[in-house]
Design an enzyme around this catalytic site. Structure first.
Site, PDB file in Angstrom:
ATOM      1  N   VAL A 142       1.883 -10.515  49.257  1.00 40.06           N
ATOM      2  CA  VAL A 142       1.628 -10.258  47.807  1.00 40.06           C
ATOM      3  C   VAL A 142       3.125 -10.505  47.295  1.00 40.06           C
ATOM      4  O   VAL A 142       4.212 -10.002  47.390  1.00 40.06           O
ATOM      5  CB  VAL A 142       1.552  -8.903  47.489  1.00 40.06           C
ATOM      6  N   GLU A 172      -2.055  -7.622  54.219  1.00 44.09           N
ATOM      7  CA  GLU A 172      -0.873  -7.210  54.926  1.00 44.09           C
ATOM      8  C   GLU A 172      -0.159  -8.873  55.330  1.00 44.09           C
ATOM      9  O   GLU A 172      -0.668  -9.790  55.426  1.00 44.09           O
ATOM     10  CB  GLU A 172      -1.469  -7.113  56.305  1.00 44.09           C
ATOM     11  N   ILE A 226       7.162   6.936  52.456  1.00 44.96           N
ATOM     12  CA  ILE A 226       6.446   7.815  53.703  1.00 44.96           C
ATOM     13  C   ILE A 226       7.401   7.638  54.914  1.00 44.96           C
ATOM     14  O   ILE A 226       7.266   6.735  55.792  1.00 44.96           O
ATOM     15  CB  ILE A 226       5.216   7.193  53.640  1.00 44.96           C
ATOM     16  N   GLU A 227       8.116   8.368  55.045  1.00 40.69           N
ATOM     17  CA  GLU A 227       9.201   8.473  56.138  1.00 40.69           C
ATOM     18  C   GLU A 227       8.828   9.614  57.016  1.00 40.69           C
ATOM     19  O   GLU A 227       7.928  10.418  56.649  1.00 40.69           O
ATOM     20  CB  GLU A 227      10.744   8.630  55.778  1.00 40.69           C
ATOM     21  N   SER A 228       9.429   9.978  58.001  1.00 35.77           N
ATOM     22  CA  SER A 228       9.241  11.176  58.919  1.00 35.77           C
ATOM     23  C   SER A 228       9.304  12.420  57.905  1.00 35.77           C
ATOM     24  O   SER A 228       9.945  12.757  57.174  1.00 35.77           O
ATOM     25  CB  SER A 228      10.369  11.309  59.903  1.00 35.77           C
ATOM     26  N   THR A 243       7.223  -0.337  59.711  1.00 34.32           N
ATOM     27  CA  THR A 243       7.600   1.004  60.040  1.00 34.32           C
ATOM     28  C   THR A 243       6.916   1.689  61.178  1.00 34.32           C
ATOM     29  O   THR A 243       7.290   2.303  62.080  1.00 34.32           O
ATOM     30  CB  THR A 243       7.875   2.060  58.770  1.00 34.32           C
ATOM     31  N   HIS A 290       4.918  15.997  64.258  1.00 36.59           N
ATOM     32  CA  HIS A 290       5.821  17.138  63.924  1.00 36.59           C
ATOM     33  C   HIS A 290       5.026  18.479  63.493  1.00 36.59           C
ATOM     34  O   HIS A 290       3.633  18.444  62.909  1.00 36.59           O
ATOM     35  CB  HIS A 290       6.690  17.025  62.614  1.00 36.59           C
ATOM     36  N   LYS A 326      16.495  14.856  61.255  1.00 36.36           N
ATOM     37  CA  LYS A 326      16.296  15.777  62.091  1.00 36.36           C
ATOM     38  C   LYS A 326      17.297  15.189  63.505  1.00 36.36           C
ATOM     39  O   LYS A 326      17.173  16.016  64.472  1.00 36.36           O
ATOM     40  CB  LYS A 326      14.785  15.706  62.947  1.00 36.36           C
ATOM     41  N   ILE A 371       6.276  11.095  67.542  1.00 34.90           N
ATOM     42  CA  ILE A 371       6.084  12.791  67.348  1.00 34.90           C
ATOM     43  C   ILE A 371       5.154  13.195  66.474  1.00 34.90           C
ATOM     44  O   ILE A 371       5.296  12.786  65.184  1.00 34.90           O
ATOM     45  CB  ILE A 371       7.417  13.051  67.035  1.00 34.90           C
TER      46      ILE A 371
END
Length: 489
Positions: free
Chosen positions: A174, A33, A337-339, A42, A51, A251, A49
């Protein structure tokens, strides 16, 4: 050269979920990391939420993992001791002409396997949520929707992975990846790391690492979302998560309670070039306030206590990209990897670990510990229990953050835990000290003193969020008060 079986790039919620699932097996795993802590990208700035799963296209990986992650979240919250509530959600339709869009969402949800979905009439909606706009025509009701603390989820996954043998290397960015005959060498300022398998869970930078090893290029756009957070006095304005009908960029602006009793509004969806561009803008926040008020009336805007922005990793095809890269054997993408990524993370970890289990022939550990206990909150105890705790450890009777009523004992625990806090933000995400109405205006000096004492560093070395974010640039010891021995503090 530091050698592992699997290296995960990124300590966000996806990387930590992968680490936790891989820690079930007899294999050497390391998470690299670039920041000073987990949950620094993120994962730290989103809506929190869970979902239900009606928004993603049927048959997509997003749809499958959303529903699976939703199903797993409640049990996971019990195992890992983080706050989760199944409060349900409403998608508001304000015009009869938009009913086909609402019905399409319902049909998608049914196709995706979402349970208990219903379309409600105006009267039914207002009976559930009196503060929804009087213009509401109908709404899609999803009782399986929920809310979670994103920090607590991410940290719980990482702590449990660590307890089960996964190594975490922080401040370890990295800078390059070199393909070997078998596996990869990852170059960092802290030396080289090698592994036969690499999991690319680098958020908005996942395309950067993918493109280092593959001729088939990936492109991820940083999509900024602005939010406003309201005081706990506004937390009961709605009980459910209130969505607008989705548009081109997702959304829309939501209004939702949080698991800690606040009210959150947002996010916007603004594509930007700068993958570190988490600054809010006047235009973005104006959009949040305007559009939130379209679906929920009488919002107490005077109760806004802070605003912030986060970045979503938007892949061009608006789909999760998870799997082994065809022309780079052993390199496993966990990209785009978003909502609903936060909701999906338990299923994402399960999927990635499943891929590696098959490829590596992994064997389960007999001593895997599936549970983890979070930081003790004295406010959850009876008065008798709290008094007994304070007698045993007086630090639990010393209130440091008055807004959130966080004690010295909780802050010390946050520092001393596996993967413990090393900065003000690390303390904040683990205990909520500094998240209240005064936004750390009162408690920061005392929290800094505790960090200095527990970490054995000078006050000038304490940071807000690692790196060069020191709070104090120098101390004039001659200006400090003397103690009873005549020494300067």
């Amino acid at each position: 050269m530091q050698e592992y079986d699997v290296i995960i790039i990124g300590g966000g919620v996806s990387g930590s979920a992968c680490a936790r699932e891989l820690s079930r097996y007899q294999t050497r795993v390391c998470v690299l990391e670039k920041q000073e802590d987990v949950c620094c990208g993120t994962s730290k700035a989103n809506s929190g939420i869970v979902h239900a799963g009606f928004d993603a296209a049927p048959g997509s990986l997003m749809a499958k993992l959303n529903v699976r992650g939703n199903e797993k979240m409640e049990q996971l919250s019990k195992e890992l001791d983080f706050p989760f509530q199944k409060n349900g959600s409403l998608v508001i339709c304000r015009d009869r002409e938009d009913m086909p869009k609402l019905e399409k969402l319902y049909e998608q949800g049914i196709a995706n396997g979402v349970k208990e979905l219903r379309i409600l009439t105006k009267e039914e909606v207002l009976a559930l949520e009196p503060n929804v706009t009087d213009d509401v025509y109908a709404a899609l009701y999803a009782p399986t929707g929920g809310i979670v603390c994103p920090f607590s989820l991410n940290i719980a996954l990482a702590e449990n992975a660590c307890a089960n043998g996964v190594e975490f290397r922080f401040d370890t960015e990295v800078s390059g990846i070199e393909r070997q005959e078998e596996g990869f060498v990852l170059h960092t300022a802290k030396g080289d790391f090698s592994a036969k398998y690499v999991v690319n869970a680098a958020g908005v930078y996942a395309d950067h690492f993918h493109n280092m090893v593959s001729e088939s290029k990936l492109h991820i756009t940083a999509r900024r979302g602005d939010y406003c957070l309201l005081d706990k006095s506004a937390g009961a304005h709605v009980a459910k998560t209130i969505f607008a009908l989705p548009g081109k960029f997702g959304k829309g602006i939501l209004v939702s309670p949080t698991v800690h009793g606040n009210l959150i509004l947002g996010p916007t969806a603004i594509d930007i070039v700068d993958k570190e561009g988490t600054n809010t803008t006047r235009e973005g926040l104006d959009q949040v306030l305007e559009k939130a008020g379209m679906n929920v009336k009488n919002l107490p805007m005077r109760q806004v206590i802070t605003s912030f922005a986060g970045l979503r990793a938007h892949e061009d095809g608006h789909e999760f990209v998870i799997g082994e890269v065809k022309d780079a054997p052993g390199f496993i993408d966990c990209a785009g990897i978003e909502s609903p990524g936060l909701t999906s993370c338990p299923a994402i970890g399960e999927m990635v670990a499943g891929i590696l289990r098959e490829k590596m022939g992994l064997v389960e550990k007999e001593d895997f510990h599936a549970t983890r206990k979070g930081i003790l909150d004295p406010k959850t105890l009876s008065m008798e229990e709290r008094n007994a705790l304070i007698r045993e450890n007086p630090a639990y009777g010393n209130i440091i953050c008055r807004c959130e009523m966080i004690t010295e004992g909780e802050i010390v625990d946050a520092i001393r835990r596996p993967l413990g806090a090393k900065s003000l933000d690390g303390i904040k995400r683990r205990t909520r000290a500094g998240m209240g109405r005064c936004q750390a205006g009162f408690c920061s000096p005392r929290t800094m003193e505790i960090l200095s004492r527990e970490l054995g560093i000078g006050m000038e070395a304490v940071t807000k969020s690692g790196g060069g974010s020191q709070i104090i640039k120098g101390i004039n010891k001659d200006a400090l008060p003397e103690d009873e021995t005549g020494e300067r503090a």
